[in-house]
Design a protein around this motif. Sequence first.
Motif, PDB file in Angstrom:
ATOM      1  N   SER A   1      -5.839  -6.602  -5.506  1.00  9.44           N
ATOM      2  CA  SER A   1      -5.751  -5.645  -4.337  1.00  9.44           C
ATOM      3  C   SER A   1      -6.997  -6.101  -3.331  1.00  9.44           C
ATOM      4  CB  SER A   1      -6.313  -4.512  -5.033  1.00  9.44           C
ATOM      5  OG  SER A   1      -7.501  -4.451  -5.703  1.00  9.44           O
ATOM      6  N   ILE A   2      -7.973  -6.872  -3.907  1.00 12.28           N
ATOM      7  CA  ILE A   2      -9.213  -7.029  -2.683  1.00 12.28           C
ATOM      8  C   ILE A   2      -8.582  -8.088  -2.047  1.00 12.28           C
ATOM      9  CG2 ILE A   2     -11.247  -8.375  -2.575  1.00 12.28           C
ATOM     10  CD1 ILE A   2     -12.249  -7.020  -5.066  1.00 12.28           C
ATOM     11  N   ALA A   3      -7.627  -9.141  -2.355  1.00 15.31           N
ATOM     12  CA  ALA A   3      -7.084 -10.115  -1.644  1.00 15.31           C
ATOM     13  C   ALA A   3      -6.014  -9.472  -0.740  1.00 15.31           C
ATOM     14  CB  ALA A   3      -6.454 -11.312  -2.631  1.00 15.31           C
ATOM     15  N   LEU A   4      -5.395  -8.605  -1.038  1.00  8.63           N
ATOM     16  CA  LEU A   4      -4.487  -7.864  -0.133  1.00  8.63           C
ATOM     17  C   LEU A   4      -5.106  -7.131   0.789  1.00  8.63           C
ATOM     18  CD1 LEU A   4      -1.481  -6.860  -2.677  1.00  8.63           C
ATOM     19  CD2 LEU A   4      -1.336  -8.804  -1.047  1.00  8.63           C
ATOM     20  N   MET A   5      -6.127  -6.558   0.609  1.00  6.45           N
ATOM     21  CA  MET A   5      -6.928  -5.619   1.395  1.00  6.45           C
ATOM     22  C   MET A   5      -7.463  -6.429   2.598  1.00  6.45           C
ATOM     23  SD  MET A   5     -10.511  -3.569   0.590  1.00  6.45           S
ATOM     24  CE  MET A   5     -11.291  -5.154   0.388  1.00  6.45           C
ATOM     25  N   LEU A   6      -8.014  -7.690   2.129  1.00 12.38           N
ATOM     26  CA  LEU A   6      -8.542  -8.315   3.241  1.00 12.38           C
ATOM     27  C   LEU A   6      -7.448  -9.210   4.081  1.00 12.38           C
ATOM     28  CD1 LEU A   6     -11.142 -10.542   0.968  1.00 12.38           C
ATOM     29  CD2 LEU A   6     -11.498  -8.291   2.203  1.00 12.38           C
ATOM     30  N   LEU A   7      -6.287  -9.422   3.481  1.00 11.77           N
ATOM     31  CA  LEU A   7      -5.275 -10.213   4.495  1.00 11.77           C
ATOM     32  C   LEU A   7      -4.623  -8.695   5.356  1.00 11.77           C
ATOM     33  CD1 LEU A   7      -3.468 -12.173   1.784  1.00 11.77           C
ATOM     34  CD2 LEU A   7      -5.019 -12.567   3.525  1.00 11.77           C
ATOM     35  N   PHE A   8      -4.575  -7.438   4.679  1.00 10.40           N
ATOM     36  CA  PHE A   8      -4.049  -6.671   5.643  1.00 10.40           C
ATOM     37  C   PHE A   8      -4.844  -6.001   6.837  1.00 10.40           C
ATOM     38  CE2 PHE A   8      -1.348  -5.051   1.387  1.00 10.40           C
ATOM     39  CZ  PHE A   8      -0.131  -5.934   2.199  1.00 10.40           C
ATOM     40  N   THR A   9      -6.325  -6.218   6.277  1.00  9.08           N
ATOM     41  CA  THR A   9      -7.231  -5.855   7.193  1.00  9.08           C
ATOM     42  C   THR A   9      -7.110  -6.938   8.155  1.00  9.08           C
ATOM     43  OG1 THR A   9      -8.664  -4.900   5.658  1.00  9.08           O
ATOM     44  CG2 THR A   9      -9.706  -5.552   7.834  1.00  9.08           C
ATOM     45  N   LEU A  10      -6.969  -8.264   8.051  1.00  6.16           N
ATOM     46  CA  LEU A  10      -7.084  -9.220   9.034  1.00  6.16           C
ATOM     47  C   LEU A  10      -5.930  -9.077  10.087  1.00  6.16           C
ATOM     48  CD1 LEU A  10      -8.927 -11.560  10.058  1.00  6.16           C
ATOM     49  CD2 LEU A  10      -7.697 -12.914   8.710  1.00  6.16           C
ATOM     50  N   THR A  11      -4.861  -8.844   9.302  1.00  3.61           N
ATOM     51  CA  THR A  11      -3.442  -8.781   9.991  1.00  3.61           C
ATOM     52  C   THR A  11      -3.344  -7.562  11.055  1.00  3.61           C
ATOM     53  OG1 THR A  11      -2.177  -9.804   8.259  1.00  3.61           O
ATOM     54  CG2 THR A  11      -0.900  -8.640   9.812  1.00  3.61           C
ATOM     55  N   LEU A  12      -3.907  -6.359  10.588  1.00  2.00           N
ATOM     56  CA  LEU A  12      -3.817  -5.186  11.492  1.00  2.00           C
ATOM     57  C   LEU A  12      -4.838  -5.243  12.639  1.00  2.00           C
ATOM     58  CD1 LEU A  12      -3.244  -2.451   8.578  1.00  2.00           C
ATOM     59  CD2 LEU A  12      -1.593  -3.115  10.283  1.00  2.00           C
ATOM     60  N   ILE A  13      -6.069  -5.781  12.514  1.00  2.00           N
ATOM     61  CA  ILE A  13      -6.958  -5.982  13.302  1.00  2.00           C
ATOM     62  C   ILE A  13      -6.322  -6.833  14.272  1.00  2.00           C
ATOM     63  CG2 ILE A  13      -9.183  -6.906  13.642  1.00  2.00           C
ATOM     64  CD1 ILE A  13      -9.586  -4.305  12.983  1.00  2.00           C
ATOM     65  N   ARG A  14      -5.716  -8.029  14.031  1.00  2.00           N
ATOM     66  CA  ARG A  14      -5.055  -8.887  14.954  1.00  2.00           C
ATOM     67  C   ARG A  14      -4.262  -7.947  15.599  1.00  2.00           C
ATOM     68  NH1 ARG A  14       0.473 -10.446  14.763  1.00  2.00           N
ATOM     69  NH2 ARG A  14       0.615 -12.488  15.837  1.00  2.00           N
ATOM     70  N   THR A  15      -3.290  -7.515  15.192  1.00  2.00           N
ATOM     71  CA  THR A  15      -2.056  -6.969  15.744  1.00  2.00           C
ATOM     72  C   THR A  15      -2.772  -5.802  16.892  1.00  2.00           C
ATOM     73  OG1 THR A  15      -1.022  -7.137  14.035  1.00  2.00           O
ATOM     74  CG2 THR A  15      -0.170  -5.538  15.657  1.00  2.00           C
ATOM     75  N   SER A  16      -3.800  -5.179  16.359  1.00  2.00           N
ATOM     76  CA  SER A  16      -4.673  -4.117  17.275  1.00  2.00           C
ATOM     77  C   SER A  16      -5.064  -4.749  18.458  1.00  2.00           C
ATOM     78  CB  SER A  16      -5.500  -3.427  16.825  1.00  2.00           C
ATOM     79  OG  SER A  16      -4.922  -2.586  15.632  1.00  2.00           O
ATOM     80  N   LEU A  17      -5.841  -6.002  18.300  1.00  2.00           N
ATOM     81  CA  LEU A  17      -6.401  -6.692  19.328  1.00  2.00           C
ATOM     82  C   LEU A  17      -5.462  -7.239  20.573  1.00  2.00           C
ATOM     83  CD1 LEU A  17      -9.197  -8.647  17.613  1.00  2.00           C
ATOM     84  CD2 LEU A  17      -9.436  -6.687  18.893  1.00  2.00           C
TER      85      LEU A  17
ATOM     86  N   ILE B   1       4.658  -0.879   3.419  1.00  2.00           N
ATOM     87  CA  ILE B   1       4.589  -2.048   3.310  1.00  2.00           C
ATOM     88  C   ILE B   1       3.631  -2.826   2.256  1.00  2.00           C
ATOM     89  CG2 ILE B   1       4.197  -4.325   4.759  1.00  2.00           C
ATOM     90  CD1 ILE B   1       5.068  -2.621   7.159  1.00  2.00           C
ATOM     91  N   ALA B   2       2.744  -2.334   1.944  1.00  2.00           N
ATOM     92  CA  ALA B   2       1.519  -2.828   1.079  1.00  2.00           C
ATOM     93  C   ALA B   2       2.247  -3.104  -0.255  1.00  2.00           C
ATOM     94  CB  ALA B   2       0.348  -2.124   1.079  1.00  2.00           C
ATOM     95  N   PRO B   3       2.919  -1.770  -1.194  1.00  2.00           N
ATOM     96  CA  PRO B   3       3.403  -2.258  -2.334  1.00  2.00           C
ATOM     97  C   PRO B   3       4.660  -3.151  -2.130  1.00  2.00           C
ATOM     98  CG  PRO B   3       3.000   0.193  -1.879  1.00  2.00           C
ATOM     99  CD  PRO B   3       2.821  -0.495  -0.734  1.00  2.00           C
ATOM    100  N   LEU B   4       5.356  -2.670  -1.235  1.00  2.00           N
ATOM    101  CA  LEU B   4       6.477  -3.928  -1.261  1.00  2.00           C
ATOM    102  C   LEU B   4       6.176  -5.543  -1.052  1.00  2.00           C
ATOM    103  CD1 LEU B   4       9.193  -2.032   1.000  1.00  2.00           C
ATOM    104  CD2 LEU B   4       9.318  -2.088  -1.556  1.00  2.00           C
TER     105      LEU B   4
END
Length: 824
Positions: free
Chosen positions: A470-486, A791-794
């Motif tokens: 969950s920590i690994a997925l949390m970090l990857l989702f955080t990075l991906t969404l921040i990148r998309t927002s930027l 998306i996260a669980p899938l």
Amino acid sequence: MSLTWRMFWRDFRAGELTLLIVSVVLAVTVVTSIGIFAERIRQTIFSEASSLLAADYVLSGSRAIPEEWFEFADERGLEQGQTLSFQSMLFGETSSQLGALRAVSDSFPLRGALEIADSPFVMGDEVEAGPPPGEIWLTSRLFPLLNVEVGDYIGVGATELRVGAALIREPDSSTGVFNVQPRALMNLADLPATQAVQPGSRVTYRWLLAGDATQITELREQIGDAIEPHYRWRSARRANENISGALDRAESFLLLAGSLAVVLAGVALAMSAQRYAGRHVETVALLKTLGYPPSRIIRLYGVGLLGLSVVGIAIGLMLGEAIHRVIIALLGDLLPANLAMHGWQAYGLGALTGFVSLMGFAWPPFYRLRDVPPVRVIRSDVYQQPKLLWQLWGTLGVLVIVYLYSGDAMLTLAMVVGGAFCIWGASMFARALLWVMRRFGSRFGRNWRLGLASLQRHSQQNGLQVVIFSIALMLLFTLTLIRTSLLSEWEQQLPEGAPNHFVYNVFEEDLPIVDEWLNQYAENESPAYPLTRGRLIEARGVDIDTLTEDLPDRSDFVRELNMTWSPEYGSDNVIVAGEWWQDYGQGDLLVSVEERFATALGVQVGDRMVYSVGGLDIEATVASLRSLDWESFNPNFYMIFNQPLQDGAGATYLVSFFLSNDNKVALNTLLRQVPTLSVIEVDALIEQIQGIIAQVTLAIEFILVLVLASGLLVLVAGIQSSLDTRFRESAVLRTMGASASLVRGTLWVEFGALGALAGVLGAAGTEAILFYLQGNVFGMETRWHPLLWLIAPLSGVALIGTVGVLSTSKVIRTPPMRVLRSWV
């Protein structure tokens, strides 16, 4: 030393050290490669940003720079240059034109390059210095206005200068944007002969500096408050409001990406170190039966881990350098040709990451091995490895590295909070959800029963794996969404057809001519805003000098402001307090104030503000506060009134519009029809900003790929740490007649369930981190992401299920008899 060497060499040949060494190498490689790549991109971006000033720092003001300040800079070995900007008439043989002249020193520009050509309105060639004495360079639009060509002479004040080239682009064309069109560039040595600058002339002096940031800081401290109130410092990062936000967010993203890489590498190392230490419990018990004291055991493993750290760090540093070079080679022409070099900091951080991570995660469990009783040789239940100690110690080590890397305590705190949420959520819900899955999932067939039974049977171990995943997925989702927002915000900042020209000094009687020209040649024109100059002198009954005496940017409040009146506000303005007026031009004088301006002065809706306009004091009531998008290229104002000031006397109008390169020459037609107009061309600035943002975007894309790759390796390390148990379980099932397909299906169910649960917890942690990062680090609008919860669980099922089954394929292929023999 001899025993340590023999023991660790035996473990290495048997494959026991493989995962631990790979984890150390992975940690160092990821941090080093991302650190080098991010540092080179960051330095390149800031170098490009410096071209917006033609220097690293600029001191500008209305008075000449004192001579002793030049000596201060020379003492520190700083590069320096000067420019003087003023307006003067330029005389051709048959016509004349008011132009904005800049006299520059021989060292101009310190950063960036000039672009000149032998004829106007064509592509030019870059040169590293300005015009020599006796020459003047003219922007393209001045050639038809003055009816001259390259090689002709024009009059400048009391002297004549030869037109040496067409000035196509200046590195700092955004500087003094309301006074630079049409522009001409001359050598500072020719200025006295022109006699154009006399006492009382309106001149802007600029002192350009380039060099080490520490030396510039020392220089600024030495000058101190002597710059007030006639001078103002500007840095490359703050050269323009439109690019400073993008640079700040880009740097925050790069720091965030590197920090996440540190965490992921630490997690991978933690899992492999715990597995290795657990496999040495029996070895230590055996050594104790042979008479080894605890102190000798500590030395034995301490020397071994130190040797592993040296080997792993050396290999990781070399691989990090090699991977960063491969990335640059693969990118080819996509990266800027003048990519900046990196320093030693990335190597130092990579080495520190490997050493601290290894000692932080591996040393605590190895240190506790001294407490293993000798009876453990015959009884496996008398000693269990303590988990809390190594978890806390290792986490503390990683957080120290994250802080050293980012230098941002709040960013580190946000990651701690998000990670703690995942750990807390897993400890509270993992076992409960696993029990629910076991209870209801058993109805779906043998694969489900066996897979969920395995989850329930190893709930403690699986709970830890859920935390890790969950920590690994949390970090990857955080990075991906921040990148998309930027990227989304940057695309909105400079959309296609954004205004790239401004026309001001438009009188009311000339508006029909301007409108007709705009309809024929321009696109996306804004309304014509009336402009007048005024100064705020009092707010809330307190004079402006008293209100601003403690503000660091005091000069922004005591200067003259461009003010307007309008029945509507701009499309990128948002009313945050109060209401917009309904009846324009009626009743008392009202004003709408920009939000940050008002907040700094403590102004609220209903307060009274007094302005000095044209020598008269004018009082207005604050009707509303507005937030503005200063990063857009639309006209924006601190003050908008509900009716004309002084009946509109002395006001001129401002219009912005988009003009394509094909219609550039049409500007001369407009200026011939209305000679009093002033035109601001910001298309070159927009092109610079778009180039910088493109580099930032490219850096984000590839750093994201690196972090995603390290995240996958973390998952593999986590799965590998449980291979021993899975070999035994598979052997038992195969011995009892289970087919390979049944074992494979069981693994799919187990890892899929783990992935789904990790995805849910990862989504929760991601929302917690994003809520802070978007609002406090990147300055973006905070919002929830409902789609993430689907998306996260899938993604967890697909990612962890696939990687888990592929990583455990050896369990299915290995004959049960071999496993059982090694077990016995």
